[in-house]
Design an enzyme around this catalytic site. Structure first.
Site, PDB file in Angstrom:
ATOM      1  CE  LYS A   1      -6.203  -8.875  -4.510  1.00 53.40           C
ATOM      2  NZ  LYS A   1      -6.020  -8.170  -3.295  1.00 53.40           N
TER       3      LYS A   1
ATOM      4  CE  LYS B   1      -4.133  -2.073   1.967  1.00 54.35           C
ATOM      5  NZ  LYS B   1      -4.893  -2.364   3.177  1.00 54.35           N
TER       6      LYS B   1
ATOM      7  CE  LYS C   1     -11.913  -2.355  -2.865  1.00 47.51           C
ATOM      8  NZ  LYS C   1     -12.649  -2.475  -1.639  1.00 47.51           N
TER       9      LYS C   1
HETATM   10  P1  ADP Z   1      -9.338  -4.904  -2.808  1.00 44.04           P
HETATM   11  O1  ADP Z   1      -8.046  -5.697  -2.943  1.00 44.04           O
HETATM   12  O2  ADP Z   1     -10.016  -4.728  -4.115  1.00 44.04           O
HETATM   13  O3  ADP Z   1      -9.146  -3.615  -2.035  1.00 44.04           O
HETATM   14  P2  ADP Z   1     -10.486  -5.868  -0.344  1.00 44.04           P
HETATM   15  O4  ADP Z   1      -9.132  -5.803   0.280  1.00 44.04           O
HETATM   16  O5  ADP Z   1     -11.521  -4.890   0.116  1.00 44.04           O
HETATM   17  O6  ADP Z   1     -10.329  -5.789  -1.941  1.00 44.04           O
HETATM   18  O7  ADP Z   1     -11.045  -7.347  -0.163  1.00 44.04           O
HETATM   19  C1  ADP Z   1     -12.219  -7.764   0.484  1.00 44.04           C
HETATM   20  C2  ADP Z   1     -12.267  -9.280   0.485  1.00 44.04           C
HETATM   21  O8  ADP Z   1     -12.241  -9.784  -0.860  1.00 44.04           O
HETATM   22  C3  ADP Z   1     -11.076  -9.939   1.195  1.00 44.04           C
HETATM   23  O9  ADP Z   1     -11.498 -11.115   1.832  1.00 44.04           O
HETATM   24  C4  ADP Z   1     -10.140 -10.255   0.063  1.00 44.04           C
HETATM   25  O10 ADP Z   1      -9.264 -11.307   0.382  1.00 44.04           O
HETATM   26  C5  ADP Z   1     -11.117 -10.646  -1.034  1.00 44.04           C
HETATM   27  N1  ADP Z   1     -10.547 -10.382  -2.360  1.00 44.04           N
HETATM   28  C6  ADP Z   1     -10.241  -9.165  -2.886  1.00 44.04           C
HETATM   29  N2  ADP Z   1      -9.746  -9.275  -4.125  1.00 44.04           N
HETATM   30  C7  ADP Z   1      -9.733 -10.612  -4.415  1.00 44.04           C
HETATM   31  C8  ADP Z   1      -9.334 -11.381  -5.555  1.00 44.04           C
HETATM   32  N3  ADP Z   1      -8.877 -10.799  -6.656  1.00 44.04           N
HETATM   33  N4  ADP Z   1      -9.437 -12.719  -5.490  1.00 44.04           N
HETATM   34  C9  ADP Z   1      -9.929 -13.327  -4.371  1.00 44.04           C
HETATM   35  N5  ADP Z   1     -10.337 -12.660  -3.268  1.00 44.04           N
HETATM   36  C10 ADP Z   1     -10.245 -11.326  -3.277  1.00 44.04           C
END
Ligand code: ADP
Ligand code: TRP
Length: 323
Positions: A192, A110, A195
């Site tokens: 992956k 981050k 956001k």
């Molecule tokens: P981002 O990475 O988009 O900010 P978050 O950190 O808010 O997403 O993730 C919320 C939930 O979704 C968590 O449990 C995270 O592990 C899961 N998650 C986010 N992106 C993925 C992905 N590409 N594949 C599988 N799980 C994901």
């Protein structure tokens, strides 16, 4: 079993969140004692516009309800409606070695992406440990990226138990629940889906927007006639997660034989996505039309969550000599 998970209100939910986490939230609400929350304290590390944060919190609550969480069966709440979380976080932070947080990949990522290196971001995993330990969680459904945070949670819990537990353990040690097939859902650029990489397909985008975004999926230049490997192709990897079994088998066969172009797969993926979320989209319109029902769910969830949290916090306070 006590199930618990949280999701940050830091933007619209995408299909990686759905497959990696929310679909498991829905499945685990059957026959378990499940707590799910909107992690707004955590989102303070990245969302700095108060009006936007309020909107995201409300959107994520509505999204979770629309995707199938049943407020009569689960405790659905907003993290900051349970301020006990922050108190527990301080008790935990007092026994957390700096070195454990310094090795956190998510913090380093981050900061590299441009978030300021603030203490809240550094201490993020301790707040997450508080979320989990405060509800005596057994199982935490998440995507692969959260595995390290779960390890830290267990380490912090053990450390607290060792320092203060005397003969009894204070905290229950949670297990992560990560499904291999959806541990890392690929985004439009093959990395992956996240956001922060700007490679997402939002669950509740308008169907036309979903169809258009899918077309941006980055593919190689293998010609239509040439055979392709469905086991390594990220586009097929995503398609198979949403397609009906007969469509999946047909496309897989044509990949191996040759004769299917990526353009066709993208169109079919777009349709599969629109169809998968059609019912949720209708339910969403209902919730949006009744904000008072959402407010009721939120208030009821907060009351139940606080009652559970208070007991665990008192146990922890008493173990370390407070009060
Ligand atoms: P981002 O990475 O988009 O900010 P978050 O950190 O808010 O997403 O993730 C919320 C939930 O979704 C968590 O449990 C995270 O592990 C899961 N998650 C986010 N992106 C993925 C992905 N590409 N594949 C599988 N799980 C994901
Ligand atoms: N850190 C998680 C994420 O970015 C969100 C989260 C906060 C969480 N507290 C939690 C997940 C507790 C599981 C359990 O996705």
């Amino acid at each position: 079993m006590r199930i618990l998970s949280g999701i940050q209100p830091s933007g619209a939910l995408h299909i990686g969140n759905y497959l990696g986490a929310i679909r498991q939230y829905v499945a685990l609400q059957e026959g378990n004692d499940a707590y799910y929350f909107v992690a707004d304290y955590h989102a303070l590390t990245s969302v700095r516009d108060p009006a936007l944060l309020r909107k995201y919190v409300s959107d994520v609550l509505i999204d979770l309800l629309s995707l199938g969480l049943d407020p009569d069966r689960v405790v659905l709440f907003v993290q900051s409606d349970v301020p006990e979380t922050v108190e527990l976080s301080w008790l935990l932070t007092s026994v957390t070695p700096m070195g454990w947080l310094e090795k956190c990949v998510s913090y380093k990522d981050k900061v590299q992406q441009g978030l300021p290196a603030e203490h809240g971001l550094f201490a993020y995993p301790v707040l997450q440990a508080a979320d989990i330990l405060l509800y005596d969680a057994d199982l935490v459904p998440v995507g692969q990226d959260q595995k390290q945070h779960l390890e830290i949670t267990r380490d912090v819990a053990e450390r607290f138990n060792n320092v203060y537990g005397k003969k009894k353990e204070v905290f229950r040690l949670p297990e992560p629940y990560i499904l291999d097939s959806v541990a890392v859902v690929p985004g439009l650029d093959g990395r992956k889906m996240s956001k922060s990489y700007n490679n997402t397909i939002e669950i509740f985008d308008e169907p036309a927007v979903i169809r258009k975004k899918v077309k941006k999926f980055v593919t190689d230049s293998t010609p239509v006639e040439a055979p392709k490997n469905p086991d390594t192709d990220p586009l097929f990897g995503l398609f198979k997660l949403f397609a009906k079994p007969e469509d999946r088998d047909e496309v897989e066969r044509r990949y191996r034989e040759g004769g299917i172009g990526y353009g066709e797969v993208k169109i079919r993926l777009g349709e599969a996505l629109v169809e998968t979320f059609a019912a949720a989209r209708e339910r969403r319109a209902e919730w949006v039309a009744h904000p008072e029902r959402v407010a009721e769910v939120r208030a009821a969830g907060a009351a139940k969550a606080r009652a559970t949290a208070r007991k665990v916090l008192d146990r922890a306070r008493s173990a370390c000599g407070l009060g």
